[in-house]
Enzyme design. Structure first.
Site, PDB file in Angstrom:
ATOM      1  CG  HIS A   1     -33.400 -20.650  -6.021  1.00 36.28           C
ATOM      2  ND1 HIS A   1     -34.171 -20.838  -4.739  1.00 36.28           N
ATOM      3  CD2 HIS A   1     -32.003 -20.518  -6.040  1.00 36.28           C
ATOM      4  CE1 HIS A   1     -32.936 -20.943  -3.699  1.00 36.28           C
ATOM      5  NE2 HIS A   1     -31.342 -20.836  -5.001  1.00 36.28           N
TER       6      HIS A   1
HETATM    7  C1  UD1 Z   1     -28.548 -16.909  -7.610  1.00 37.36           C
HETATM    8  C2  UD1 Z   1     -27.145 -18.252  -6.968  1.00 37.36           C
HETATM    9  C3  UD1 Z   1     -27.982 -19.039  -6.327  1.00 37.36           C
HETATM   10  C4  UD1 Z   1     -28.670 -18.302  -4.719  1.00 37.36           C
HETATM   11  C5  UD1 Z   1     -29.843 -17.490  -5.589  1.00 37.36           C
HETATM   12  C6  UD1 Z   1     -30.984 -16.815  -4.468  1.00 37.36           C
HETATM   13  C7  UD1 Z   1     -25.422 -18.487  -8.660  1.00 37.36           C
HETATM   14  C8  UD1 Z   1     -25.350 -19.389  -9.643  1.00 37.36           C
HETATM   15  N1  UD1 Z   1     -26.913 -19.095  -8.215  1.00 37.36           N
HETATM   16  O1  UD1 Z   1     -29.519 -18.006  -8.005  1.00 37.36           O
HETATM   17  O2  UD1 Z   1     -26.668 -19.750  -5.672  1.00 37.36           O
HETATM   18  O3  UD1 Z   1     -28.992 -19.069  -3.942  1.00 37.36           O
HETATM   19  O4  UD1 Z   1     -29.209 -16.693  -6.462  1.00 37.36           O
HETATM   20  O5  UD1 Z   1     -32.230 -16.746  -5.090  1.00 37.36           O
HETATM   21  O6  UD1 Z   1     -25.138 -17.531  -8.281  1.00 37.36           O
HETATM   22  N2  UD1 Z   1     -34.120 -13.059 -12.297  1.00 37.36           N
HETATM   23  C9  UD1 Z   1     -34.939 -11.560 -12.473  1.00 37.36           C
HETATM   24  N3  UD1 Z   1     -34.056 -10.953 -11.841  1.00 37.36           N
HETATM   25  C10 UD1 Z   1     -34.009 -10.981 -10.663  1.00 37.36           C
HETATM   26  C11 UD1 Z   1     -32.668 -11.846 -10.285  1.00 37.36           C
HETATM   27  C12 UD1 Z   1     -33.029 -13.475 -11.146  1.00 37.36           C
HETATM   28  O7  UD1 Z   1     -35.285 -12.107 -13.145  1.00 37.36           O
HETATM   29  O8  UD1 Z   1     -33.423  -9.842  -9.674  1.00 37.36           O
HETATM   30  C13 UD1 Z   1     -34.336 -14.242 -13.131  1.00 37.36           C
HETATM   31  C14 UD1 Z   1     -33.298 -14.536 -14.288  1.00 37.36           C
HETATM   32  O9  UD1 Z   1     -34.245 -14.586 -15.228  1.00 37.36           O
HETATM   33  C15 UD1 Z   1     -32.211 -14.624 -14.371  1.00 37.36           C
HETATM   34  C16 UD1 Z   1     -32.862 -16.059 -12.984  1.00 37.36           C
HETATM   35  O10 UD1 Z   1     -33.883 -15.053 -12.118  1.00 37.36           O
HETATM   36  O11 UD1 Z   1     -32.134 -15.516 -15.617  1.00 37.36           O
HETATM   37  C17 UD1 Z   1     -31.299 -16.621 -12.398  1.00 37.36           C
HETATM   38  O12 UD1 Z   1     -30.755 -15.942 -11.562  1.00 37.36           O
HETATM   39  P1  UD1 Z   1     -29.408 -15.846 -11.599  1.00 37.36           P
HETATM   40  O13 UD1 Z   1     -29.009 -14.431 -10.399  1.00 37.36           O
HETATM   41  O14 UD1 Z   1     -28.902 -16.305 -12.794  1.00 37.36           O
HETATM   42  O15 UD1 Z   1     -29.264 -16.896 -10.155  1.00 37.36           O
HETATM   43  P2  UD1 Z   1     -30.365 -18.072  -9.692  1.00 37.36           P
HETATM   44  O16 UD1 Z   1     -31.280 -18.835  -9.953  1.00 37.36           O
HETATM   45  O17 UD1 Z   1     -30.828 -16.575  -8.271  1.00 37.36           O
END
Ligand code: UD1
Length: 359
Positions: free
Chosen positions: A206
């Site tokens: 991810h």
């Molecule tokens: C975040 C953490 C990362 C951790 C990871 C575990 C930061 C900078 N990154 O990354 O360190 O390893 O979580 O999962 O805080 N999304 C969904 N549903 C959700 C959550 C996210 O669809 O419930 C999608 C969205 O498109 C979003 C993308 O995932 O834009 C990224 O989510 P985000 O919370 O920004 O970061 P992660 O990549 O999940």
């Protein structure tokens, strides 16, 4: 009475807060409130963890959702500032290195409230990763630093943190793993997925540098298809969105992709895997605690103990090395190491004992 706010926001936070909450609830003097920022909001990224870990519903839910680095951090700060003003806590506890950790730390420090960081001192010295910035800033602002490994103590001392503020307590993520290991062992996850123990590769992916550029993601998925073992690949929503937008639906299927899993099913799959391929920090630790071989698609790790214990190997970011490294790893004898010092299931209790002494 000590009023404490414990903050969680993203998937890897939930297994880290549970042992802290349990341990502190045993001290009636601590009035605990669990704050969920809503950084992760999908049922598969959040609710299932609360349910399976037996975490209580959050006392306060901020519902901030996704966004760019700045907008997500800013939204959490604005919402959490209101909480701090309203609740007037005596202590805020943050865990890990996600944007929720950083945002809550900034607000807490500016409100002049004592801040404790669980999992302090991890460094990979690579500032291109958002988590490294989150870790550095959070540690700078924290006056109570709970560490999971000896190397983290050294990093903090090297940065000039007074040693009286550093407490080597162990790993709360591993507390949770040990607590649920037997349950995960008895699930029928492998049977449901048609897998045999020790005969499949578990993949997770991810990190933005792996998945945000569709061509890189395509190369990784193609390597998974070529791997000399059946692959099971529970997909993070971020990865799935990139893949589907770039028309990789068929490739996803061929690479063993399936919906993101809950904590217990994923633990069960880790336990019985021949090999795990990942870019996650937490999975490097969990495989180390389980004695399962792990290949990490990164140039560096903030968790060096996973390498020195012999379970984890960094194979770099280049997808063209994956197949060769997988072949090499399955030829090697199984790993039989004991877990690192203090990864014994009691980190949460040690944290609570320290806080009881300090407050
Ligand atoms: C975040 C953490 C990362 C951790 C990871 C575990 C930061 C900078 N990154 O990354 O360190 O390893 O979580 O999962 O805080 N999304 C969904 N549903 C959700 C959550 C996210 O669809 O419930 C999608 C969205 O498109 C979003 C993308 O995932 O834009 C990224 O989510 P985000 O919370 O920004 O970061 P992660 O990549 O999940």
């Amino acid at each position: 009475m000590t009023k404490a706010l414990l903050v969680a926001g993203a998937r890897p936070n939930f297994m880290k807060v549970d042992p802290v909450l349990r341990a502190l609830r045993a001290y009636p003097r601590f009035q605990m409130k669990l704050v969920h920022t809503g950084q992760h909001y999908d049922p598969a990224m959040s609710d299932v963890f609360f349910k399976q870990l037996g975490l209580p519903h959050p006392d306060i839910y901020l519902g901030v959702g996704s966004g760019t680095q700045a907008s997500q951090t800013a939204k959490i700060m604005v919402a959490f500032e209101e909480v701090v003003h309203r609740e007037q806590p005596d202590l805020v506890i943050v865990v890990g290195d996600v944007n929720s950790t950083l945002a809550a730390a900034l607000v807490t420090a500016k409100a002049v409230v004592p801040l404790a960081h669980v999992e302090a001192g991890l460094r990979n010295f690579d500032r291109t990763l958002p988590e490294e910035i989150n870790r550095m800033v959070t540690d700078t602002l924290s006056e109570i630093l709970f560490t999971t490994m000896v190397e983290a103590n050294e990093n903090l001392l090297h940065e000039g943190h007074p040693k009286e503020q550093i407490y080597f307590v162990g790993n709360t993520m591993i507390d949770t793993l040990l607590r649920h290991k037997a349950t995960a062992q008895n699930l029928h996850t492998l049977k449901k997925l048609g897998l045999s123990a020790g005969k499949y590769l578990l993949a997770t992916l991810h990190r933005p540098h792996d998945v945000d550029a569709p061509e890189n993601l395509r190369a990784i998925l193609e390597a998974l298809v070529e791997a000399p073992l059946p692959v099971v690949f529970p997909v993070h929503p971020r990865t799935e969105k990139v893949a589907r937008r770039a028309g990789m639906d068929t490739l996803l299927d061929k690479a063993g992709a399936m919906q993101a899993l809950g904590y217990l099913d994923f633990l069960s799959l880790q336990m019985h895997a021949a090999l795990v391929l990942t870019d996650s920090g937490g999975v490097q630790e969990e495989t180390t605690a389980l004695g399962v071989r792990c290949l990490t698609l990164r140039e560096n790790t903030e968790r060096p103990v996973t390498i020195s214990r012999g379970t984890n190997r960094l194979i770099g970011k280049d997808p063209s090395r994956i197949v060769e490294e997988v072949e090499r790893a399955i030829e090697e004898p199984p790993v039989m190491e004991e877990g690192p010092p203090m990864w014994d299931g009691h980190a949460g209790e040690r944290i609570a004992a320290v806080l009881d002494r300090l407050f």
